[in-house]
Design a protein around this motif. Structure first.
Motif, PDB file in Angstrom:
ATOM      1  N   SER B 122       2.981  -6.053  -2.374  1.00 32.09           N
ATOM      2  CA  SER B 122       2.841  -5.030  -1.365  1.00 32.09           C
ATOM      3  C   SER B 122       3.228  -5.817  -0.061  1.00 32.09           C
ATOM      4  O   SER B 122       3.275  -6.806   0.045  1.00 32.09           O
ATOM      5  N   GLY B 123       3.417  -4.688   0.766  1.00 29.19           N
ATOM      6  CA  GLY B 123       3.935  -4.835   2.132  1.00 29.19           C
ATOM      7  C   GLY B 123       2.995  -5.821   2.958  1.00 29.19           C
ATOM      8  O   GLY B 123       3.195  -6.426   4.018  1.00 29.19           O
ATOM      9  N   LEU B 125      -0.888  -5.759   5.347  1.00 25.14           N
ATOM     10  CA  LEU B 125      -1.778  -4.702   6.295  1.00 25.14           C
ATOM     11  C   LEU B 125      -0.823  -4.380   7.305  1.00 25.14           C
ATOM     12  O   LEU B 125      -0.658  -3.192   7.423  1.00 25.14           O
ATOM     13  N   ILE B 126      -0.304  -5.263   7.878  1.00 31.87           N
ATOM     14  CA  ILE B 126       0.536  -4.631   9.307  1.00 31.87           C
ATOM     15  C   ILE B 126       1.739  -3.586   9.004  1.00 31.87           C
ATOM     16  O   ILE B 126       1.766  -2.646   9.457  1.00 31.87           O
ATOM     17  N   PRO B 127       2.547  -3.978   7.901  1.00 25.73           N
ATOM     18  CA  PRO B 127       3.606  -2.926   7.567  1.00 25.73           C
ATOM     19  C   PRO B 127       2.931  -1.676   7.416  1.00 25.73           C
ATOM     20  O   PRO B 127       3.541  -0.493   7.503  1.00 25.73           O
ATOM     21  N   SER B 128       1.836  -1.707   6.491  1.00 25.83           N
ATOM     22  CA  SER B 128       1.361  -0.453   6.192  1.00 25.83           C
ATOM     23  C   SER B 128       0.833   0.401   7.402  1.00 25.83           C
ATOM     24  O   SER B 128       0.717   1.616   7.631  1.00 25.83           O
ATOM     25  N   PHE B 129       0.220  -0.516   8.407  1.00 29.73           N
ATOM     26  CA  PHE B 129      -0.572   0.140   9.457  1.00 29.73           C
ATOM     27  C   PHE B 129       0.552   0.939  10.185  1.00 29.73           C
ATOM     28  O   PHE B 129       0.425   1.784  10.788  1.00 29.73           O
ATOM     29  N   LEU B 130       1.878   0.035  10.358  1.00 35.25           N
ATOM     30  CA  LEU B 130       2.925   0.392  11.313  1.00 35.25           C
ATOM     31  C   LEU B 130       3.262   1.847  10.678  1.00 35.25           C
ATOM     32  O   LEU B 130       3.983   2.982  11.444  1.00 35.25           O
ATOM     33  N   LEU B 131       3.430   1.828   9.405  1.00 32.18           N
ATOM     34  CA  LEU B 131       3.887   3.140   8.440  1.00 32.18           C
ATOM     35  C   LEU B 131       3.080   4.191   8.849  1.00 32.18           C
ATOM     36  O   LEU B 131       3.506   5.568   9.200  1.00 32.18           O
ATOM     37  N   ARG B 133       1.290   4.733  11.006  1.00 35.05           N
ATOM     38  CA  ARG B 133       1.317   5.087  12.600  1.00 35.05           C
ATOM     39  C   ARG B 133       2.541   5.943  12.762  1.00 35.05           C
ATOM     40  O   ARG B 133       2.327   7.243  13.523  1.00 35.05           O
ATOM     41  N   GLU B 134       3.773   5.667  12.139  1.00 43.60           N
ATOM     42  CA  GLU B 134       4.924   6.214  12.375  1.00 43.60           C
ATOM     43  C   GLU B 134       4.958   7.570  11.661  1.00 43.60           C
ATOM     44  O   GLU B 134       5.585   8.652  11.987  1.00 43.60           O
ATOM     45  N   LEU B 135       4.179   7.850  10.583  1.00 42.00           N
ATOM     46  CA  LEU B 135       3.789   9.106   9.665  1.00 42.00           C
ATOM     47  C   LEU B 135       3.137  10.110  10.569  1.00 42.00           C
ATOM     48  O   LEU B 135       2.804  11.213  10.022  1.00 42.00           O
ATOM     49  N   LEU B 137      -0.065   9.936  10.929  1.00 43.30           N
ATOM     50  CA  LEU B 137      -1.435   9.951  10.288  1.00 43.30           C
ATOM     51  C   LEU B 137      -2.676   9.288  11.068  1.00 43.30           C
ATOM     52  O   LEU B 137      -3.759   9.643  10.593  1.00 43.30           O
ATOM     53  N   PRO B 147      -2.599   8.816   1.568  1.00 44.39           N
ATOM     54  CA  PRO B 147      -2.275   7.303   0.983  1.00 44.39           C
ATOM     55  C   PRO B 147      -2.836   6.844  -0.205  1.00 44.39           C
ATOM     56  O   PRO B 147      -2.334   6.352  -0.962  1.00 44.39           O
TER      57      PRO B 147
END
Lengths: 318, 299
Positions: B122-123, B125-131, B133-135, B137, B147
């Motif tokens: 899995s990517g 915590l941080i990459p998911s967090f940034l995603l 944010r960019e989506l 949500l 999600p």
């Protein structure tokens, strides 16, 4: 059989459709899986791609595509950071303690429950001990904080009535007890639920083995070690491999909630909480991603290594 | 046949019963103590010595909790999130799993491998967090739902169950003119009661208990679920800080009732957040034992 099929297939489908027409021919079936796969792509694969921020200086406004690459800078920073040794030590010690105590505990409980002949008693113990698994860490930590508190905390009251301490102690502000508290609450929460799998494995043991053992004069105590334990060993080994693969996951929610006191930082900071603190709280996204990636890579390595050892003994995951 | 026990066995049995009784007691006691404290006058609790029975019984802690609009609202968010999140996730995952059981599905092997990879990597915590944010949500109710719509693990459990259904069912439905969707909704879904119950239970518990995701993705006070709210209340040890977590009407009442302390209030809120789980727990016990075993057979 395979030969037969290859001979029959062309005859069954005389007209060879192209891949695309076949695909659109089953559009209703594809419609069942494609939306789900898209979600998996977005929420699992895009973050995997997102780990490249570890090699960038991530800038919120530029995003992943626009941020400049900086190579191994963040990894080097982490390895040279004074926090590195502390975080690694805490991670390994805490998860090592959790493995040493938390792993055998459910096995022991399952073995003991298996010795109980009184069904009612067994049911009560199971019902009560499974319950904490279903509560959030917020509630479990709230219960722990209440029991350990100086204000009507049951532990302090018990120790005072036994004259072991004079004054109520603030247990969650004392670094020397933090690891013990963490391991105890972890075991308290998961011992019952963890025993279910082992109980099922024990239920699958051939009863004739016990008969044979008792014919040969083995006491029930001996039967545990000579029959039950060897019979459930494959299950134990599989769960042990998984536990070793998780050695760098020392816990996250429990440490975050029980280790709130800044005085505990020295003993409570582990890889996962460090990632959280650096990434979410301090917004050092690239640095935190690098730490997370470091953890993920070592974890996969550990899992592979543990599996290698297990394969030698004949029980492996893959 | 009655089996005679040797003296060694008798010692073992005594030890087993004693140990298990202690374990059950030590699991049960913290709940009971929290309940007792929540029903005791706060000022009286502060004197110490309240263990298994309230010394100075009162319902005022609960009065504050139940009259606080923000706590009740957070409770409502949790209920809504749990119901919508569980129903949609179970339905979507079941449809996905049924599609994955069909051998004629083109690309099935590739799809399966793509799913399995996500179980090992899995990517983080941080990459998911940034995603998220960019989506867009952030501060949206949908961050609770979308999600977690598809769970690969649950898909595999569903798929195993569907594959165990008699194959003739599918064929007869096809002859009767049912497409894949018709077969799924009219034949497969009605036969999947037990597995739906088990997976719904675990999904619902996860939704109800989640406090961390809202704590990083939600700033809007109106979208905070009860577990996160409870965490904020527990986190603020000092009474004045704790009062800031309540609405103004509750604050005024609280100042009027001098006997309430931060501990008694925390315990009452905790009981309210635990209640739904404790209430459904006895009824669903048989399902979760099955659920664990389904999982472990696959794993």
């Amino acid at each position: 059989m395979a030969q037969l099929q290859t001979e029959l297939n062309p005859a069954q489908r005389p007209k060879k459709k192209t891949v695309l027409t076949r695909f659109f021919g089953q559009w209703d079936l594809q419609l069942m899986v494609i939306p789900a796969l898209l979600l998996i792509f977005v929420f699992s694969y895009i973050p995997m791609y997102g780990v490249i921020t570890a090699f960038q200086d991530y800038n919120i406004f530029k995003g992943i595509t626009g941020s400049p690459f900086v190579g191994w800078k963040h990894f080097e920073r982490f390895f040279n950071d004074p926090n590195f040794t502390r975080v690694m030590r805490n991670t390994l010690v805490i998860s090592g303690l959790k493995l040493a105590v938390g792993f055998p505990a459910p096995i022991l409980l399952a073995l003991l429950l298996n010795e109980v002949r009184n069904r009612f008693f067994k049911r009560i113990v199971q019902t009560v001990s499974y319950l904490p698994h279903f509560l959030s860490w917020v509630i479990v930590s709230g219960l722990a904080i209440s029991i350990l508190s100086t204000e009507n905390g049951s532990l302090n009251m018990l120790l005072q009535s036994l004259n072991l301490i004079d004054e109520p102690l603030s247990w969650l502000s004392m670094p020397e007890y933090f690891w013990t508290i963490l391991v105890t609450t972890g075991v308290w929460k998961e011992i019952g639920f963890g025993s279910i799998v082992y109980l099922a494995a024990i239920a699958g043991v051939d009863p004739s083995l016990y008969e044979a053992a008792s014919m040969d004069g083995a006491s029930r105590f001996k039967q545990i070690f000579l029959v039950t334990l060897p019979s459930i060993m494959p299950v134990v080994v599989i769960f042990f491999i998984l536990a070793v693969g998780n050695l760098l996951s020392a816990g996250f929610e429990d440490i975050l909630l029980l280790g709130k006191d800044p005085i505990l930082r020295n003993v409570s900071d582990v890889l996962d909480t460090y990632v959280y603190r650096m990434g979410i709280e301090s917004q050092r996204f690239s640095y935190a991603t690098a730490v997370g990636l470091f953890k993920a890579i070592i974890s996969v390595g550990l899992l592979t290594l543990a599996n290698l050892f297990a394969r030698r003994s004949g029980n492996s995951l893959w | 046949m009655k089996i005679r026990m040797s003296s060694g066995d008798r010692v073992l049995t005594a030890f087993v019963y004693l140990f298990l009784a202690l374990l059950a007691l030590s699991t049960f006691y913290p709940f009971w103590n929290a309940l007792v404290v929540s029903l005791n006058k706060g000022m009286d609790t502060a004197l110490g010595g309240v263990t298994v029975w309230p010394r100075s019984f009162t319902l005022e802690n609960y009065e504050i909790v139940f009259q606080d609009k923000r706590i009740i609202h957070a409770f409502g968010v949790s209920v809504l999130r749990t119901i919508i999140g569980t129903a949609s996730a179970i339905l979507c995952t079941a449809i996905f799993a049924y599609g994955m059981t069909r051998s004629e599905l083109m690309g099935r092997k590739f799809y399966m491998v793509a799913c399995l990879i996500t179980m090992y990597f899995s990517g983080g915590l941080i990459p998911s967090f940034l995603l998220i944010r960019e989506l867009g949500l952030f501060d949206s109710f949908w961050v609770f739902i979308i999600p977690s719509l598809i769970s690969v693990w649950n898909m595999i459990v569903f798929r195993t169950f569907f594959l165990g259904l008699p194959a003739g069912l599918d064929e007869s439905a096809k002859i009767d003119g049912c497409g894949y969707w018709g077969t799924f909704f009219r034949i497969v879904l009605p036969l999947s009661g037990p597995v739906i119950a088990t997976l719904s239970l675990f999904t619902a518990v996860a939704h109800w208990n989640d406090w961390f995701m809202p704590s990083i993705y939600i700033n809007n006070e109106n979208l905070i679920p009860i577990q996160t709210k409870l965490q904020q209340i527990l986190n603020s040890n000092i009474m004045t800080e704790q009062m800031q977590q309540l609405d103004s009407a509750a604050q005024a009442r609280l100042s009027a009732m001098k006997s309430i302390t931060s501990k008694s209030l925390s315990m009452a809120t905790m009981m309210v957040a635990t209640l739904p789980i404790i209430m459904v727990y006895p009824f669903v016990q048989r399902y979760f034992v099955k659920g664990v075993l389904v999982g472990s057979v696959k794993g």
